[in-house]
Write an enzyme that holds these catalytic residues in place. Structure first.
Site, PDB file in Angstrom:
ATOM      1  N   TYR A  77      42.506  48.704  43.038  1.00 42.07           N
ATOM      2  CA  TYR A  77      42.784  47.262  43.028  1.00 42.07           C
ATOM      3  C   TYR A  77      42.302  46.630  41.724  1.00 42.07           C
ATOM      4  O   TYR A  77      43.035  45.868  41.077  1.00 42.07           O
ATOM      5  CB  TYR A  77      42.108  46.599  44.226  1.00 42.07           C
TER       6      TYR A  77
ATOM      7  N   THR B 281      41.042  38.444  39.013  1.00 40.56           N
ATOM      8  CA  THR B 281      39.895  38.571  39.895  1.00 40.56           C
ATOM      9  C   THR B 281      38.633  38.895  39.107  1.00 40.56           C
ATOM     10  O   THR B 281      38.702  39.500  38.026  1.00 40.56           O
ATOM     11  CB  THR B 281      40.147  39.690  40.932  1.00 40.56           C
TER      12      THR B 281
END
Length: 375
Positions: A182, A139
């Site tokens: 995350y 990501t």
């Protein structure tokens, strides 16, 4: 260890972890259409993925030889994962906990799925006589908030100030700066995938992805913000913007991403051991406000909007510089934002999808998750 990587062939078996998710479904459908055998490995815990799986099964129900295989299991189920890996020539690893907010609520679960789950997968691969090739989806959050990027306001958008380093997009040269549990768990997994190429010779590579959107995405406020915005417009439900709405993202339609996945596997011998930023790039950018304004061009009414406080770590501007990957394999996005959002709209209003989307929204209304990551 050189890994197994070949052009598409009828005897190829591809394992897709998280294969019933939004991206996994689109990739599985493409590979099946190319004549491959595909193992969809998914625990079916995310709302909407059961619908995606049934759709895949209907599409390929009459194929000779049962080329679509389903393994309903968690990424932490090592016995099931070992069985699936034993058959695989290549692996696309998408299984993950995908929401920043959920990671803040339960960081241990986030770590177990994203970091430990990926490490377990790599270790199982390492133990095979001929490990498969692996493509992992990371990501842009591994680059943190990009707080050192000087910005200016240009209408409804933030833009880099003149002379800023990333005017043409953020490249792989940007410093890693994990932010939120995350970001940490995906960043850890990202680094393990790269290191297993260095330390053990596995054929692995990493895609650090920006905002992906398209068909089979049941977006929510927590994750999948483009689909969430379109659903709010279709239903006339209120939309919360965290910050001022001028945040800029580059958008990549899922069909273009699948093209990149297929090319990456074909070029694995020259790409392995590297990370690549993947997104729509400078030609496919929008702010949150600009996307809402676009709705009128494709027959949608803007949903009611209210604003809330900025969230920690939210990037005010992120645009991908994907030149490193594009130059290596000859890839570039083909689908513009207007066309892509119209395709997503058309998919969301099909009768069965609309029903599932409403059911998903109802389930989430009772969830503990109240704020989401918008890109």
């Amino acid at each position: 260890m050189n890994g197994r990587f070949f052009d598409s062939a009828p005897d190829r078996v591809t394992l897709i972890t998280g294969g019933a998710g939004f991206i996994g479904t689109n990739l599985a459908h493409r590979l099946l259409a190319m004549g491959e055998r595909v193992i969809v490995y998914d625990n079916l815990s995310r709302a909407g993925v059961d619908h995606n799986l049934r759709w895949l099964q209907r599409q390929w129900a009459n194929e000779q030889g049962g080329r679509l295989q389903v393994e309903t299991a968690d990424i932490r189920d090592l016995a099931a994962l070992r069985r699936a890996l034993a058959q695989a020539d290549s692996v696309y690893h998408f299984a993950a906990q995908v929401a920043v907010t959920t990671s803040l609520y339960n960081p241990l679960h986030d770590f177990e799925v994203n970091a430990r789950g990926t490490l377990d997968l790599l270790e199982l691969m390492r133990g095979l006589p001929t490990p498969p090739a692996l493509i992992f989806t990371s990501t842009n959050k591994v680059y943190g908030g990009l707080d050192d990027l000087a910005l200016r306001i240009d209408g409804q958008r933030y833009q880099p100030a003149p002379g800023s380093r990333w005017t043409d997009g953020v490249s792989e040269a940007a410093a890693l700066d994990f932010h939120s549990p995350y970001g940490c768990s995906k960043g850890i997994a990202d680094q393990y995938v790269l290191d297993y190429a260095r330390s053990y010779g596995l054929a692995t590579l990493v895609f650090r992805m920006s905002c992906i959107y398209g068909t089979h995405q049941f977006g929510t406020e927590d994750q999948g913000w483009v689909a969430h915005f379109v659903k709010c417009a279709l239903n006339g439900t209120p939309l919360v913007l965290y910050g001022d709405g001028r945040q800029v993202r580059d958008l990549l339609f899922v069909d273009d991403l699948v093209d990149a996945f297929v090319l990456a596997r074909q070029h694995m011998p020259s790409l392995k051991g590297k990370a690549y930023n993947i997104g729509g790039g400078a030609a496919h950018t929008t702010s949150l406000l600009d996307l809402i304004a676009l709705f009128s061009e494709i027959g949608l009414s803007a949903p009611p909007v209210r604003f809330s406080a900025w969230r920690s770590g939210d990037q005010r501007w992120y645009v991908t510089d994907h030149e490193r990957f594009a130059a290596a394999v000859g890839w570039k996005p083909r689908i513009g934002i207007r066309e892509g959002v119209a395709r997503l709209r058309d998919w969301l209003v099909t009768p069965e999808t609309a029903y599932v989307g409403a059911r998903t929204a109802g389930a989430l209304a009772h969830s503990f998750v109240q704020q989401g990551e918008q890109g």
